[in-house]
Design an enzyme around this catalytic site. Structure first.
Site, mmCIF file in Angstrom:
data_model
loop_
_atom_site.group_PDB
_atom_site.id
_atom_site.type_symbol
_atom_site.label_atom_id
_atom_site.label_comp_id
_atom_site.label_asym_id
_atom_site.label_seq_id
_atom_site.Cartn_x
_atom_site.Cartn_y
_atom_site.Cartn_z
ATOM 1 N N ASP A 1 0.807 -1.236 0.000
ATOM 2 C CA ASP A 1 0.000 0.000 0.000
ATOM 3 C C ASP A 1 0.836 1.280 0.000
ATOM 4 O OD1 ASP A 1 -2.353 -1.448 -0.029
ATOM 5 O OD2 ASP A 1 -2.571 -1.451 2.150
ATOM 6 N N THR A 2 1.949 1.279 -0.707
ATOM 7 C CA THR A 2 2.791 2.471 -0.763
ATOM 8 C C THR A 2 2.983 2.986 -2.185
ATOM 9 O OG1 THR A 2 4.813 1.130 -0.879
ATOM 10 C CG2 THR A 2 4.072 1.821 1.312
#
Length: 290
Positions: free
Chosen positions: A267-268
């Site tokens: 999730d980056t």
């Protein structure tokens, strides 16, 4: 072929300028909405210099086209320029071949790292596969938008680590539209990545619609094209599998969803789009207790 790679920087970065819904002087509403006009999309990424916006607008206007919306991003302290323009044009006055030549000239003029033009009604549709787990809501919404013609892609397969019964809404939908469904149960030791790769090699990009598995770096490098994740939270905060409860426990009053590119770190990846809404009392109850 990586047609979507890194066009949109993370939205939390401040930008120097942006503009939307430009209209050229002297054009009436009837000219903009004429049935003879069709839509085009241009995405541009180049070093930031003076005059890019003017040249982009001039290129489209000189061929009789009209910009419907345009987004420009120039992150602080980074000498890069990103833009995405949607426009309408008359294909009798601006041929598809000429359009490619015109945008190629701009690309060379500004030493662009990426310049992609798409005309959805004329160009071949992107081929995508969708990965989903047990919950249906992201997958169902995507399928319904596709059915309504708002998502101009060819869905080659739905791949899931959960089985779905033959009489479920999703399976009936897929059968009706002849979209293959592949059930590949996963374990901690075996994520079935080799089999997934064999199913998606002919696609242009992948979409993770609430797919509750972390894809390995080896999978990302082997696939070599873009993978988009639909995350049910507002990144960069509250990453991982239960962001809504994390936000609730922290006291956040707004919830939403994020679409971003998948990278090796969970999730980056760069954010493509986000939406925010204020939950009602019933929503808050469900977020906490379900």
């Amino acid at each position: 072929m990586s047609l979507l790679r890194r066009f949109s920087p993370q939205v939390q970065l401040f930008t120097k300028r942006s503009f939307k819904s430009l209209k050229f002087p002297g054009e009436s509403l009837n000219e903009i909405t004429s049935p003879s006009l069709i839509h085009g999309i241009h995405v541009f990424h180049c070093p930031d210099v003076v005059g890019i916006v003017a040249k982009l607008a001039e290129c489209i206007a000189s061929r009789g086209g009209n910009i419907l919306s345009a987004d420009v991003f120039v992150p602080e302290k980074k000498n890069v320029f990103y833009s995405r323009s949607e426009f309408v044009f008359d294909p009798a006055k601006w041929t598809r071949i000429q359009m490619d030549e015109d945008f190629l000239k701009l690309s060379k003029m500004f030493d662009a790292m990426r310049s992609v033009v798409r005309v959805p009604s004329l160009d071949p549709k992107y081929k995508i596969a969708v990965l989903a787990s047990n919950q249906d809501h992201c997958l169902v919404d995507l399928l319904h938008v596709w059915q309504d013609g708002k998502l101009p892609v060819q869905i080659t397969a739905i791949i899931s680590n959960h089985d779905r019964g033959p009489n479920t809404h999703v399976m009936r939908f897929l059968e009706r539209h002849r979209i293959p469904y592949h059930f590949l149960p996963t374990t901690i030791e075996d994520k079935r990545e080799e089999e997934i790769l064999n199913l998606v090699r002919d696609t242009d990009f992948l979409v993770l619609a609430r797919y509750m598995q972390v894809l390995s770096g080896n999978f990302l490098s082997s696939y070599g094209k873009d993978i988009i994740n639909i995350h049910h939270g507002l990144l960069p905060s509250f990453k991982g599998g239960n962001p809504s409860k994390q936000a609730f426990d922290y006291g956040v009053k707004l919830i939403g969803a994020t679409t971003h590119f998948v990278t090796e770190e969970l999730d980056t990846g760069p954010i493509i789009e986000q939406m925010v809404f204020v939950p009602m009392l019933g929503d808050a109850f469900n977020l906490y207790y379900n």
